[in-house]
Design a protein around this motif. Structure first.
Motif, PDB file in Angstrom:
ATOM      1  N   ALA A  30     169.832  18.068  36.491  1.00  0.00           N
ATOM      2  CA  ALA A  30     168.506  18.580  36.820  1.00  0.00           C
ATOM      3  C   ALA A  30     167.908  19.318  35.625  1.00  0.00           C
ATOM      4  CB  ALA A  30     168.574  19.513  38.024  1.00  0.00           C
ATOM      5  N   PRO A  31     166.583  19.243  35.464  1.00  0.00           N
ATOM      6  CA  PRO A  31     165.953  20.017  34.384  1.00  0.00           C
ATOM      7  C   PRO A  31     166.053  21.509  34.682  1.00  0.00           C
ATOM      8  CG  PRO A  31     164.287  18.928  35.729  1.00  0.00           C
ATOM      9  CD  PRO A  31     165.619  18.442  36.205  1.00  0.00           C
ATOM     10  N   LYS A  32     166.184  22.300  33.632  1.00  0.00           N
ATOM     11  CA  LYS A  32     166.367  23.743  33.785  1.00  0.00           C
ATOM     12  C   LYS A  32     165.184  24.486  33.175  1.00  0.00           C
ATOM     13  CE  LYS A  32     171.334  23.197  33.681  1.00  0.00           C
ATOM     14  NZ  LYS A  32     171.312  21.752  33.805  1.00  0.00           N
ATOM     15  N   ARG A  33     164.008  24.260  33.727  1.00  0.00           N
ATOM     16  CA  ARG A  33     162.812  24.943  33.249  1.00  0.00           C
ATOM     17  C   ARG A  33     162.491  26.098  34.187  1.00  0.00           C
ATOM     18  NH1 ARG A  33     159.579  20.365  34.064  1.00  0.00           N
ATOM     19  NH2 ARG A  33     161.205  18.872  33.700  1.00  0.00           N
ATOM     20  N   LEU A  34     162.690  27.316  33.747  1.00  0.00           N
ATOM     21  CA  LEU A  34     162.420  28.498  34.553  1.00  0.00           C
ATOM     22  C   LEU A  34     160.977  28.932  34.325  1.00  0.00           C
ATOM     23  CD1 LEU A  34     163.768  30.476  36.500  1.00  0.00           C
ATOM     24  CD2 LEU A  34     164.247  31.925  34.540  1.00  0.00           C
ATOM     25  N   THR A  35     160.209  28.996  35.391  1.00  0.00           N
ATOM     26  CA  THR A  35     158.814  29.427  35.314  1.00  0.00           C
ATOM     27  C   THR A  35     158.690  30.766  36.038  1.00  0.00           C
ATOM     28  OG1 THR A  35     158.218  28.299  37.372  1.00  0.00           O
ATOM     29  CG2 THR A  35     158.033  27.020  35.321  1.00  0.00           C
ATOM     30  N   PRO A  36     157.604  31.489  35.811  1.00  0.00           N
ATOM     31  CA  PRO A  36     157.418  32.752  36.538  1.00  0.00           C
ATOM     32  C   PRO A  36     157.383  32.574  38.052  1.00  0.00           C
ATOM     33  CG  PRO A  36     155.913  32.640  34.684  1.00  0.00           C
ATOM     34  CD  PRO A  36     156.579  31.303  34.783  1.00  0.00           C
TER      35      PRO A  36
END
Length: 118
Positions: A30-36
């Motif tokens: 899975a992509p690990k893009r942390l957004t606010p």
């Protein structure tokens, strides 16, 4: 007799491998893009703007526990139904006691208004 237990252990081992794969493979691919938005606290679709000490409705939890009780009941009733003739009167009385205890829980939830959804 050892073969029967071996097959049961293989089924449990296979289930454990599948459960482990379903838990850990998504973390690998899975992509690990942390957004606010993802980092913000989230509670039941509502913004956390109130104090945590306020009243908290537990109707969802009560219904969830009730469905778990139904699952447990079916887990025990199914094998009992398969062996009903072999167990005889003692098995019947024992199952009626078990179902009676579960029905007491059902009546308790019903009288407390746990099934009334607002």
């Amino acid at each position: 007799m050892t073969t029967e237990y071996g097959i049961i252990l293989l089924v449990f081992a296979f289930a454990a491998v599948v459960a482990g794969a379903l838990l850990f493979i998504p973390t690998l691919i899975a992509p690990k893009r942390l957004t606010p938005v993802k980092a913000a606290p989230f509670e039941c679709g509502k913004d956390p703007i109130e104090v945590a000490e306020g009243r908290f409705a537990i109707k969802f939890s009560t219904i969830a526990i009730f469905f778990i009780l139904i699952d447990i009941e079916l887990l025990f009733v199914w094998p009992w139904a398969m062996l009903y003739r072999k167990l005889g009167v003692f098995g019947f009385v024992e199952m009626m006691v078990f179902l009676g205890i579960l029905m007491l829980g059902f009546v308790y939830i019903w009288r407390k208004g746990g099934f009334e959804w607002e």
